[in-house]
Write a protein that holds these residues in place. Sequence first.
Motif, PDB file in Angstrom:
ATOM      1  N   UNK A  17       0.832  -1.202   0.000  1.00 48.56           N
ATOM      2  CA  UNK A  17       0.000   0.000   0.000  1.00 48.56           C
ATOM      3  C   UNK A  17       0.866   1.251   0.000  1.00 48.56           C
ATOM      4  N   UNK A  18       1.899   1.259   0.817  1.00 46.17           N
ATOM      5  CA  UNK A  18       2.783   2.429   0.896  1.00 46.17           C
ATOM      6  C   UNK A  18       3.459   2.698  -0.445  1.00 46.17           C
ATOM      7  N   UNK A  19       3.995   1.647  -1.074  1.00 40.63           N
ATOM      8  CA  UNK A  19       4.656   1.828  -2.373  1.00 40.63           C
ATOM      9  C   UNK A  19       3.650   2.272  -3.435  1.00 40.63           C
ATOM     10  N   UNK A  20       2.504   1.623  -3.475  1.00 37.07           N
ATOM     11  CA  UNK A  20       1.500   1.936  -4.493  1.00 37.07           C
ATOM     12  C   UNK A  20       0.986   3.373  -4.318  1.00 37.07           C
ATOM     13  N   UNK A  21       0.683   3.752  -3.081  1.00 36.42           N
ATOM     14  CA  UNK A  21       0.201   5.116  -2.827  1.00 36.42           C
ATOM     15  C   UNK A  21       1.265   6.146  -3.187  1.00 36.42           C
ATOM     16  N   UNK A  22       2.513   5.875  -2.832  1.00 40.99           N
ATOM     17  CA  UNK A  22       3.600   6.811  -3.157  1.00 40.99           C
ATOM     18  C   UNK A  22       3.768   6.951  -4.667  1.00 40.99           C
ATOM     19  N   UNK A  23       3.617   5.856  -5.380  1.00 36.17           N
ATOM     20  CA  UNK A  23       3.704   5.913  -6.841  1.00 36.17           C
ATOM     21  C   UNK A  23       2.540   6.723  -7.414  1.00 36.17           C
ATOM     22  N   UNK A  24       1.335   6.424  -6.957  1.00 36.70           N
ATOM     23  CA  UNK A  24       0.160   7.136  -7.468  1.00 36.70           C
ATOM     24  C   UNK A  24       0.188   8.624  -7.132  1.00 36.70           C
ATOM     25  N   UNK A  25       0.771   8.970  -5.984  1.00 39.00           N
ATOM     26  CA  UNK A  25       0.869  10.375  -5.574  1.00 39.00           C
ATOM     27  C   UNK A  25       2.008  11.105  -6.278  1.00 39.00           C
ATOM     28  N   UNK A  26       2.809  10.392  -7.056  1.00 40.63           N
ATOM     29  CA  UNK A  26       3.912  11.002  -7.776  1.00 40.63           C
ATOM     30  C   UNK A  26       5.190  11.126  -6.960  1.00 40.63           C
ATOM     31  N   UNK A  27       5.218  10.531  -5.781  1.00 38.95           N
ATOM     32  CA  UNK A  27       6.412  10.601  -4.939  1.00 38.95           C
ATOM     33  C   UNK A  27       7.481   9.596  -5.369  1.00 38.95           C
ATOM     34  N   UNK A  28       7.084   8.558  -6.091  1.00 36.77           N
ATOM     35  CA  UNK A  28       8.020   7.557  -6.612  1.00 36.77           C
ATOM     36  C   UNK A  28       7.882   7.484  -8.122  1.00 36.77           C
ATOM     37  N   UNK A  29       9.011   7.381  -8.795  1.00 35.68           N
ATOM     38  CA  UNK A  29       8.967   7.167 -10.243  1.00 35.68           C
ATOM     39  C   UNK A  29       8.731   5.689 -10.514  1.00 35.68           C
ATOM     40  N   UNK A  30       8.297   5.404 -11.728  1.00 37.62           N
ATOM     41  CA  UNK A  30       8.108   4.008 -12.097  1.00 37.62           C
ATOM     42  C   UNK A  30       9.446   3.273 -12.067  1.00 37.62           C
TER      43      UNK A  30
END
Length: 127
Positions: free
Chosen positions: A92-105
């Motif tokens: 959840x943390x990784x997915x949310x961070x990705x969706x929020x733009x905090x992590x690149x693909x």
Amino acid sequence: MSVDHLLPKSKQRALAYEWSNYRLACSRMNARKNAFEDVLDPFEVQDGWFSLDLSTLQVTPGAGLAAPVQQRVQDTIDRLDLNDDEFITARTAYYDSYRDGDLTFRHLRKHFPFLAMELLRQGLAQP
């Protein structure tokens, strides 16, 4: 990280020091697998055998698997408890961070490749 014996050394003493019997695993997975032999060999797993339900972030057997493969995948999920609260929280943390733009693909692919692969497979990310 730790090294696990795919075939337990307690049952296959002759393979205790054979490189072909070693698998890299985190300590938690190594402990959960223990001396059980119902966990799939990571070298044997094919794309699509495991899938990720993005609404619950639970690991499930992939669609369309032959019954024996589907059972082995489910046995691995169950034995390793891949859907415990800690794993769901991490996904959840990784997915949310990705969706929020905090992590690149790219970062997601490097640090959580299963989630990245599932986003691609489900058409929710571009390579």
